[in-house]
Motif scaffolding. Structure first.
Motif, mmCIF file in Angstrom:
data_model
loop_
_atom_site.group_PDB
_atom_site.id
_atom_site.type_symbol
_atom_site.label_atom_id
_atom_site.label_comp_id
_atom_site.label_asym_id
_atom_site.label_seq_id
_atom_site.Cartn_x
_atom_site.Cartn_y
_atom_site.Cartn_z
ATOM 1 N N GLN A 34 55.647 -14.738 31.419
ATOM 2 C CA GLN A 34 55.188 -15.622 30.347
ATOM 3 C C GLN A 34 55.067 -17.077 30.809
ATOM 4 O O GLN A 34 54.428 -17.889 30.154
ATOM 5 C CB GLN A 34 56.186 -15.563 29.182
ATOM 6 N N LEU A 35 55.702 -17.395 31.921
ATOM 7 C CA LEU A 35 55.711 -18.773 32.406
ATOM 8 C C LEU A 35 54.411 -19.080 33.136
ATOM 9 O O LEU A 35 53.940 -18.286 33.936
ATOM 10 C CB LEU A 35 56.898 -18.992 33.347
ATOM 11 N N GLY A 36 53.849 -20.230 32.827
ATOM 12 C CA GLY A 36 52.608 -20.589 33.516
ATOM 13 C C GLY A 36 51.685 -21.412 32.645
ATOM 14 O O GLY A 36 51.935 -22.587 32.370
ATOM 15 N N THR A 37 50.620 -20.793 32.153
ATOM 16 C CA THR A 37 49.599 -21.513 31.387
ATOM 17 C C THR A 37 50.121 -22.033 30.061
ATOM 18 O O THR A 37 49.841 -23.171 29.654
ATOM 19 C CB THR A 37 48.393 -20.585 31.130
ATOM 20 N N VAL A 38 50.889 -21.221 29.350
ATOM 21 C CA VAL A 38 51.366 -21.562 28.006
ATOM 22 C C VAL A 38 52.721 -22.266 28.112
ATOM 23 O O VAL A 38 53.628 -21.761 28.787
ATOM 24 C CB VAL A 38 51.511 -20.293 27.135
ATOM 25 N N PRO A 39 52.882 -23.433 27.458
ATOM 26 C CA PRO A 39 54.198 -24.076 27.447
ATOM 27 C C PRO A 39 55.262 -23.102 26.946
ATOM 28 O O PRO A 39 55.023 -22.345 26.001
ATOM 29 C CB PRO A 39 54.008 -25.251 26.481
ATOM 30 N N SER A 43 55.550 -20.079 23.824
ATOM 31 C CA SER A 43 55.803 -18.657 24.056
ATOM 32 C C SER A 43 57.002 -18.173 23.235
ATOM 33 O O SER A 43 56.985 -17.082 22.664
ATOM 34 C CB SER A 43 56.053 -18.389 25.545
ATOM 35 N N VAL A 44 58.052 -19.000 23.178
ATOM 36 C CA VAL A 44 59.216 -18.659 22.351
ATOM 37 C C VAL A 44 58.811 -18.588 20.881
ATOM 38 O O VAL A 44 59.235 -17.691 20.143
ATOM 39 C CB VAL A 44 60.350 -19.691 22.552
ATOM 40 N N CYS A 45 57.978 -19.526 20.455
ATOM 41 C CA CYS A 45 57.500 -19.554 19.074
ATOM 42 C C CYS A 45 56.749 -18.269 18.731
ATOM 43 O O CYS A 45 57.002 -17.647 17.698
ATOM 44 C CB CYS A 45 56.606 -20.768 18.850
ATOM 45 N N ASN A 205 60.590 -23.799 16.483
ATOM 46 C CA ASN A 205 59.893 -23.777 17.770
ATOM 47 C C ASN A 205 58.484 -24.333 17.649
ATOM 48 O O ASN A 205 58.000 -25.023 18.550
ATOM 49 C CB ASN A 205 59.837 -22.341 18.301
ATOM 50 N N ALA A 206 57.809 -24.025 16.536
ATOM 51 C CA ALA A 206 56.453 -24.539 16.317
ATOM 52 C C ALA A 206 56.471 -26.059 16.200
ATOM 53 O O ALA A 206 55.633 -26.755 16.792
ATOM 54 C CB ALA A 206 55.851 -23.909 15.060
ATOM 55 N N ALA A 207 57.446 -26.589 15.432
ATOM 56 C CA ALA A 207 57.545 -28.041 15.265
ATOM 57 C C ALA A 207 57.828 -28.723 16.597
ATOM 58 O O ALA A 207 57.204 -29.735 16.949
ATOM 59 C CB ALA A 207 58.651 -28.368 14.254
ATOM 60 N N TRP A 208 58.781 -28.153 17.353
ATOM 61 C CA TRP A 208 59.130 -28.717 18.664
ATOM 62 C C TRP A 208 57.923 -28.688 19.605
ATOM 63 O O TRP A 208 57.661 -29.648 20.341
ATOM 64 C CB TRP A 208 60.295 -27.930 19.250
ATOM 65 N N SER A 209 57.184 -27.596 19.583
ATOM 66 C CA SER A 209 56.034 -27.446 20.472
ATOM 67 C C SER A 209 54.921 -28.417 20.115
ATOM 68 O O SER A 209 54.280 -28.999 21.005
ATOM 69 C CB SER A 209 55.508 -26.009 20.411
#
Length: 300
Positions: A34-39, A43-45, A205-209
């Motif tokens: 999951q690590l890479g393109t998407v912060p 991904s956690v969100c 998670n959405a707010a943080w992102s």
């Protein structure tokens, strides 16, 4: 009189214990992809947005009431922040600095704060076998940490940073684990608590992102999307109800022994799918961790 907790060899405990360990042992491979393109926070969100929907559906299918009072909602908010926001964001962030294997091994230390916080907060003691098993397993974890440290293709500063991030994640997970036996939480069905907690976690998670990374970023690669679904449904909806029920049955210290077995399973899967090469240190560490688990499983 206080009810006697079932032993780890009891089928009602052993079966969910093994299911959780096997599934979470596999998630480390998926998380790394999951690590890479998407912060990582997005991904956690996505993972817990999928998991929250799945948990509400599971509650409806099992006819568990989703009604919860204002006090209960505050507990689920705290649980969502600790378990499904802070814990996982620290874990994903750590994997940018150290290998997933080392993160999994460090997470095995969860048995220590779980047992100590459980004793301090609720007076839950631990048996002689549990203490002996924990010492043996901790020695195995130490050997695995040395092995993973030597194998990590990063500098010492990166390893220290990744280790620090993982340890903060461990403490967040430990607090949320012990919360499961708090009367204000345990009076509700596990599914109800998890549904609300995952919802708050996904929103946080959405707010943080949004604050840190801007609008949502998604990778349309099949492997990434499949990974989100696997982590959200199999790695969360299936496992967390089993794991939190284990905490309520046998206490946070014993339940955390899944974290000792998980890195061993992760290493075995890495052997099959990634060509992981075992060393004497790795084999000795895995052997001691397993022996410690066997000793602790005999405790009540």
């Amino acid at each position: 009189m206080q009810a006697v907790e079932p032993g780890l060899l009891n089928p009602r405990v052993a079966i969910p214990f093994l299911v959780v360990s096997l599934i979470w042992g596999s998630t480390w491979l998926v998380i790394r992809d999951q690590l890479g393109t998407v912060p990582s926070s997005w991904s956690v969100c996505y993972r817990f947005a999928v998991a929250a929907v799945g948990m509400f559906v599971l509650a409806a299918i099992s006819r568990q009431s989703l009604r919860i009072d204002s006090s209960g909602l505050k507990w689920t908010l705290l649980l969502g922040l600790m378990q499904f926001t802070l814990n996982f964001n620290f874990v994903y962030a750590a994997e940018h600095h150290i290998t997933s294997g080392l993160v999994a091994v460090i997470f095995a230390l969860l048995i220590v704060p779980n047992a100590l916080i459980g004793k301090w907060w609720f007076g839950r003691g631990f048996s002689r076998n549990f203490i002996i098993g924990s010492v043996i397993a901790s020695a195995g974890v130490a050997l695995l940490m040395v092995q993973e440290y030597r194998a990590a293709p990063v500098g010492g500063q990166e390893v220290l940073l990744g280790t620090g991030l993982t340890l903060v994640g461990v403490m967040c997970a430990s607090v949320s684990n012990v919360m499961q036996v708090a009367p204000a939480v345990s009076r509700y069905p596990t599914t109800t608590i998890l549904a609300w907690s995952m919802l708050w976690g996904a929103l946080a998670n959405a707010a943080w992102s949004l604050i840190n990374h801007g609008p949502p970023v998604i990778e349309l690669r099949a492997g990434y999307l499949g990974g989100v679904l696997y982590l959200g449904i199999i790695g969360s909806v299936v496992t967390f109800p089993l794991y939190f029920d284990l905490i309520r049955k046998i206490g946070p210290g014993k339940a955390a022994y899944t974290s000792v077995l998980i890195p061993v399973i992760a290493m075995l899967l890495s052997t099959l799918f990634e060509g992981y090469h075992w060393t004497a240190l790795a084999a000795g560490g895995a052997g001691l961790a397993t022996l410690g688990l066997v000793v602790a499983m005999r405790s009540r």
